[in-house]
Design an enzyme around this catalytic site. Structure first.
Site, mmCIF file in Angstrom:
data_model
loop_
_atom_site.group_PDB
_atom_site.id
_atom_site.type_symbol
_atom_site.label_atom_id
_atom_site.label_comp_id
_atom_site.label_asym_id
_atom_site.label_seq_id
_atom_site.Cartn_x
_atom_site.Cartn_y
_atom_site.Cartn_z
ATOM 1 N N GLY A 158 0.814 -1.213 0.000
ATOM 2 C CA GLY A 158 0.000 0.000 0.000
ATOM 3 C C GLY A 158 0.842 1.255 0.000
ATOM 4 O O GLY A 158 2.032 1.218 -0.328
ATOM 5 N N LEU B 299 0.519 3.747 -2.109
ATOM 6 C CA LEU B 299 0.938 3.609 -3.514
ATOM 7 C C LEU B 299 1.487 4.908 -4.107
ATOM 8 O O LEU B 299 1.091 6.000 -3.738
ATOM 9 C CB LEU B 299 -0.248 3.119 -4.352
ATOM 10 C CG LEU B 299 -0.855 1.780 -3.916
ATOM 11 C CD1 LEU B 299 -1.952 1.358 -4.898
ATOM 12 C CD2 LEU B 299 0.189 0.684 -3.796
ATOM 13 N N GLY C 81 5.636 4.264 -8.800
ATOM 14 C CA GLY C 81 6.411 3.025 -8.953
ATOM 15 C C GLY C 81 5.452 1.837 -9.005
ATOM 16 O O GLY C 81 5.538 0.974 -9.886
ATOM 17 N N HIS C 82 4.504 1.826 -8.056
ATOM 18 C CA HIS C 82 3.477 0.775 -8.082
ATOM 19 C C HIS C 82 2.639 0.911 -9.358
ATOM 20 O O HIS C 82 2.238 -0.088 -9.958
ATOM 21 C CB HIS C 82 2.536 0.892 -6.872
ATOM 22 C CG HIS C 82 3.227 0.792 -5.546
ATOM 23 N ND1 HIS C 82 3.436 1.867 -4.713
ATOM 24 C CD2 HIS C 82 3.760 -0.271 -4.893
ATOM 25 C CE1 HIS C 82 4.042 1.477 -3.613
ATOM 26 N NE2 HIS C 82 4.263 0.182 -3.698
ATOM 27 N N GLY D 109 9.241 -4.891 -8.677
ATOM 28 C CA GLY D 109 10.027 -3.723 -9.065
ATOM 29 C C GLY D 109 11.508 -3.937 -8.826
ATOM 30 O O GLY D 109 11.917 -4.463 -7.775
ATOM 31 N N LEU D 110 12.305 -3.506 -9.792
ATOM 32 C CA LEU D 110 13.762 -3.674 -9.682
ATOM 33 C C LEU D 110 14.378 -2.772 -8.620
ATOM 34 O O LEU D 110 15.546 -2.931 -8.278
ATOM 35 C CB LEU D 110 14.420 -3.425 -11.041
ATOM 36 C CG LEU D 110 14.312 -4.625 -11.998
ATOM 37 C CD1 LEU D 110 14.600 -4.208 -13.432
ATOM 38 C CD2 LEU D 110 15.268 -5.731 -11.562
ATOM 39 N N GLN E 78 15.221 -8.486 -3.443
ATOM 40 C CA GLN E 78 13.915 -9.147 -3.333
ATOM 41 C C GLN E 78 13.584 -9.866 -4.647
ATOM 42 O O GLN E 78 13.050 -10.978 -4.643
ATOM 43 C CB GLN E 78 12.847 -8.103 -2.997
ATOM 44 C CG GLN E 78 11.423 -8.614 -3.022
ATOM 45 C CD GLN E 78 10.449 -7.622 -2.417
ATOM 46 O OE1 GLN E 78 10.306 -7.543 -1.210
ATOM 47 N NE2 GLN E 78 9.752 -6.859 -3.245
ATOM 48 N N SER F 46 7.516 4.287 -0.805
ATOM 49 C CA SER F 46 6.516 4.736 0.173
ATOM 50 C C SER F 46 7.198 5.404 1.357
ATOM 51 O O SER F 46 6.635 6.300 1.990
ATOM 52 C CB SER F 46 5.708 3.540 0.675
ATOM 53 O OG SER F 46 5.184 2.817 -0.411
ATOM 54 N N ARG F 47 8.407 4.957 1.672
ATOM 55 C CA ARG F 47 9.106 5.525 2.838
ATOM 56 C C ARG F 47 9.672 6.924 2.568
ATOM 57 O O ARG F 47 10.137 7.567 3.510
ATOM 58 C CB ARG F 47 10.220 4.580 3.295
ATOM 59 C CG ARG F 47 9.709 3.306 3.947
ATOM 60 C CD ARG F 47 10.838 2.527 4.590
ATOM 61 N NE ARG F 47 10.379 1.370 5.347
ATOM 62 C CZ ARG F 47 10.275 0.139 4.859
ATOM 63 N NH1 ARG F 47 10.587 -0.105 3.592
ATOM 64 N NH2 ARG F 47 9.857 -0.854 5.630
HETATM 65 N N1 LIG Z 1 10.213 3.164 -7.536
HETATM 66 C C1 LIG Z 1 9.756 1.978 -7.876
HETATM 67 N N2 LIG Z 1 9.825 1.559 -9.156
HETATM 68 C C2 LIG Z 1 9.356 0.323 -9.522
HETATM 69 N N3 LIG Z 1 8.811 -0.549 -8.654
HETATM 70 C C3 LIG Z 1 8.722 -0.179 -7.370
HETATM 71 C C4 LIG Z 1 9.186 1.098 -6.903
HETATM 72 N N4 LIG Z 1 8.961 1.183 -5.578
HETATM 73 C C5 LIG Z 1 8.396 0.007 -5.217
HETATM 74 N N5 LIG Z 1 8.261 -0.804 -6.280
HETATM 75 C C6 LIG Z 1 7.758 -2.177 -6.282
HETATM 76 O O1 LIG Z 1 6.434 -2.234 -5.825
HETATM 77 C C7 LIG Z 1 6.203 -3.480 -5.169
HETATM 78 C C8 LIG Z 1 5.617 -3.207 -3.811
HETATM 79 O O2 LIG Z 1 6.583 -2.478 -3.046
HETATM 80 P P1 LIG Z 1 6.262 -1.725 -1.702
HETATM 81 O O3 LIG Z 1 4.780 -1.716 -1.483
HETATM 82 O O4 LIG Z 1 7.141 -2.218 -0.617
HETATM 83 O O5 LIG Z 1 6.634 -0.227 -2.032
HETATM 84 P P2 LIG Z 1 7.911 0.566 -1.693
HETATM 85 O O6 LIG Z 1 7.751 1.941 -2.192
HETATM 86 O O7 LIG Z 1 9.083 -0.267 -2.128
HETATM 87 O O8 LIG Z 1 7.880 0.678 -0.165
HETATM 88 P P3 LIG Z 1 9.108 0.795 0.794
HETATM 89 O O9 LIG Z 1 10.359 0.829 -0.001
HETATM 90 O O10 LIG Z 1 8.860 2.039 1.524
HETATM 91 O O11 LIG Z 1 8.919 -0.460 1.573
HETATM 92 C C9 LIG Z 1 7.567 -4.169 -5.091
HETATM 93 O O12 LIG Z 1 7.657 -5.098 -6.157
HETATM 94 C C10 LIG Z 1 8.524 -3.023 -5.292
HETATM 95 O O13 LIG Z 1 9.772 -3.420 -5.823
HETATM 96 C C1 LIG Z 2 6.559 -8.164 -2.027
HETATM 97 C C2 LIG Z 2 5.962 -7.555 -0.777
HETATM 98 C C3 LIG Z 2 4.572 -6.990 -1.078
HETATM 99 C C4 LIG Z 2 5.792 -8.696 0.225
HETATM 100 O O1 LIG Z 2 5.231 -8.240 1.412
HETATM 101 C C5 LIG Z 2 6.869 -6.470 -0.169
HETATM 102 O O2 LIG Z 2 8.093 -6.975 0.206
HETATM 103 C C6 LIG Z 2 7.023 -5.284 -1.074
HETATM 104 O O3 LIG Z 2 6.089 -4.459 -1.024
HETATM 105 O O4 LIG Z 2 7.994 -5.169 -1.833
HETATM 106 N N1 BAL Z 3 9.879 -2.640 -0.440
HETATM 107 C C1 BAL Z 3 10.177 -3.838 0.269
HETATM 108 C C2 BAL Z 3 9.335 -3.999 1.470
HETATM 109 C C3 BAL Z 3 9.987 -3.605 2.743
HETATM 110 O O1 BAL Z 3 10.860 -2.731 2.758
HETATM 111 O O2 BAL Z 3 9.649 -4.159 3.792
#
Ligand SMILES: Nc1ncnc2c1ncn2[C@@H]1O[C@H](COP(=O)(O)OP(=O)(O)OP(=O)(O)O)[C@@H](O)[C@H]1O
Ligand SMILES: CC(C)(CO)[C@@H](O)C(=O)[O-]
Ligand code: BAL
Length: 288
Positions: free
Chosen positions: A30, A32, A35-36, A150-151, A156, A189-190
């Site tokens: 969530g 979002l 990137g999502h 996401g790369l 992961q 998200s962070r």
């Molecule tokens: N900037 C981005 N570009 C492409 N994919 C992304 C990006 N940020 C996150 N994702 C992908 O979205 C999916 C869900 O990630 P997640 O919900 O943890 O978001 P996040 O922004 O990575 O959060 P955080 O890094 O704060 O945990 C994962 O496959 C992650 O790699």
């Molecule tokens: C793949 C995932 C949803 C598993 O909780 C998490 O690690 C993330 O958001 O990248």
């Molecule tokens: N984006 C990967 C999920 C996590 O940091 O916990």
């Protein structure tokens, strides 16, 4: 778009979908952002059904991490999923995913901290086990044909690719490029944890990675020197507290040492640093 809150209802709904329809899945926690959006849009363009999951997975957070304060914006997220073309939004409760009888964990060697002391696994002791477990059980439940990751989370991606093969999960893993802000900061998200002045420094990581790639493209194959150059670029900024700089194999996550041959493939440069309250990670592929 239909919103579903229990695994039982999700299975009932999936049973109504014709077998000939392809199902793509995007797993998220969530809060979002675009990137999502890139993952969900690509999924929607390549599959008949796009299933988005939204679950802040307690298993991947260690006790000292930010599980409680992780941003949660369910109403906005739901609207965005609809706009981006999701067909199903699955947002389960923790007791559904992990009932009191729950007693199985997936441990993948790729995420093992012993294999790479400069990795997420070394800094986040429960992270890869938590991710591998929730990803495996979600793919087992949904039987999706394709899953999108996401790369930005390169390590992961390596773990997910390994477990889908090793556990015969029969799901194609599609990896999507990192989406960035205009100054290069990887969307995350962070990033909402950053203050205005921290935000203005946050692109340092991406700039250091680009500098590392420039050295690599210029022929630098001494991994120690490459790591040190990237470290220096980051530690010049006192507000950033560097956790690691890793040069590793993209798929096994084995840390690389010494002088690499010029035909070495599958090399990725990964970094992690704290900036205020935000733990930032980023990476650049040096060789496909
Ligand atoms: N900037 C981005 N570009 C492409 N994919 C992304 C990006 N940020 C996150 N994702 C992908 O979205 C999916 C869900 O990630 P997640 O919900 O943890 O978001 P996040 O922004 O990575 O959060 P955080 O890094 O704060 O945990 C994962 O496959 C992650 O790699
Ligand atoms: C793949 C995932 C949803 C598993 O909780 C998490 O690690 C993330 O958001 O990248
Ligand atoms: N984006 C990967 C999920 C996590 O940091 O916990």
């Amino acid at each position: 778009m239909i919103t579903i809150r229990s695994s039982e209802d999700l299975v009932s709904h999936l049973n109504t979908i014709p077998r000939s329809s392809s199902i793509g899945i995007v797993m998220t926690m969530g809060a979002l952002h675009d990137g999502h959006g890139a993952l969900i849009r690509q999924c929607a363009s390549e599959n008949d059904v796009t299933l988005v999951t939204m679950f802040v997975n307690p298993l991947q957070f260690a006790p000292h991490e930010d599980f409680r304060s992780y941003p949660r914006t369910p109403e906005v997220d739901s609207q965005l999923c609809r706009e981006w073309g999701a067909s199903i939004l699955f947002a389960p409760e923790a007791h559904d995913v992990y009932p009191s009888s729950f007693d199985t964990h997936v441990i993948c060697g790729v995420g093992n901290a012993d294999r790479n002391e400069h990795s997420e696994g070394a800094y986040r002791p429960t992270f890869f086990q938590g991710v591998a477990t929730v990803v495996a059980k979600t793919l087992a439940l949904t039987r999706a044909d394709r899953c999108y990751f996401g790369l930005k989370d390169a390590q992961q991606c390596a773990v997910v690719k390994r477990i889908t093969e090793d556990l015969w999960l029969r799901c194609e893993v599609v990896l999507v490029d990192t989406q960035r802000e205009s100054d290069g900061l990887a969307m995350s998200s962070r990033n909402t944890y950053l203050t205005e002045s921290e935000r203005s420094e946050a692109s340092v990581l991406w700039k250091a990675l680009c500098q590392g790639k420039k050295l690599w493209n210029g022929g630098m194959r001494d991994v120690g020197k490459l790591r040190d150059a990237v470290k220096q670029d980051i530690t010049r900024h006192e507000t950033l507290k560097l956790m690691y700089v890793s040069v590793c194999d993209r798929w096994t996550m084995q840390e690389l040492h010494g002088h690499l041959p010029h035909d070495r493939r599958a090399v990725v440069l990964c970094v992690a640093a704290m900036l205020g309250r935000a733990r930032l990670i980023d990476n650049i592929v040096l060789e496909q």
